[in-house]
Motif scaffolding. Structure first.
Motif, short mmCIF file in Angstrom:
data_model
loop_
_atom_site.label_atom_id
_atom_site.label_comp_id
_atom_site.label_asym_id
_atom_site.label_seq_id
_atom_site.Cartn_x
_atom_site.Cartn_y
_atom_site.Cartn_z
N ARG A 108 0.83 -1.20 0.00
CA ARG A 108 0.00 0.00 0.00
C ARG A 108 0.87 1.25 0.00
N ASP A 109 1.95 1.24 0.79
CA ASP A 109 2.84 2.40 0.86
C ASP A 109 3.49 2.68 -0.50
N ALA A 110 3.94 1.63 -1.17
CA ALA A 110 4.58 1.82 -2.48
C ALA A 110 3.57 2.30 -3.52
N ALA A 111 2.35 1.76 -3.49
CA ALA A 111 1.32 2.20 -4.43
C ALA A 111 0.95 3.65 -4.18
N GLU A 112 0.88 4.04 -2.91
CA GLU A 112 0.57 5.43 -2.57
C GLU A 112 1.71 6.35 -2.98
#
Length: 194
Positions: free
Chosen positions: A174-178
């Motif tokens: 999720r952090d990388a996608a954000e």
């Protein structure tokens, strides 16, 4: 990371798949393959001719985690391919199905939007072009992608959020996608008129 199948049709929208293919494979290690209703040449809205080696009938055997239906001019016509069985079978086996712009019509026609929160170009667009669509109570007029129960939808104006949602569904954190979404939105941060 999961495999991502991208379905292109005649008249596909050039801006709706580019971030998934261009960043998903080279930068995030996704295994991305293109498919068309019939293998062969497809021409984009912008005039790009793409040679697609695989027809959609090959998707189940390749076993992707995510199927992406790219929008384009064909989805609003009687020539739109029927993907109902493919999309329903994929979703019922635990896969993710994603549609952007006209691609949301394929999901609506298959009944995949009847029981999940979703978006599209607008609610009336789904009613006009997807007979039998029964999900209006769950429609969200969002400018970005909406994800619910392994169904991702987006208006045609949201290719960045759509790509980020597909990446997350395909195993990116999720952090990388954000971080991907923020990076591509940075040029508009704090600008007047946006």
């Amino acid at each position: 990371m999961k495999k991502v199948a991208i379905i292109l049709t005649q008249g596909f929208a050039d801006w709706e798949y580019g971030l998934i293919a261009g960043a998903g494979g080279p930068f995030y290690g996704l295994n991305i393959r293109f498919f068309a209703p019939v293998a062969g040449e497809v021409r984009s809205m912008g005039g790009l001719t793409a040679a697609v080696a695989h027809g959609v009938e090959a998707i189940p055997g390749w076993a992707p985690g995510v199927i992406v239906v790219v929008g384009g001019t064909i989805w609003e016509t009687e020539d739109a391919p029927v993907l109902d069985d493919l999309l329903l079978a994929h979703h019922s086996k635990g896969g993710t199905v994603a549609g952007i712009c006209g691609g949301t019509l394929a999901l609506a026609r298959a009944g995949l939007l009847d029981d999940v929160r979703h978006t599209s170009n607008d609610a009336d667009y789904l009613h006009r072009h997807a007979p039998g669509y029964a999900g209006s109570a769950l429609f969200r007029p969002e400018p970005a992608a909406v994800t619910d129960n392994r169904v991702i939808t987006a208006p045609g104006t949201a290719p960045v959020g759509f790509a980020a949602a597909v990446f997350e569904s395909a195993g990116l954190s999720r952090d990388a996608a954000e971080a991907f979404r923020r990076m591509l939105a940075a040029e508009h941060a704090g600008e007047e008129g946006y």
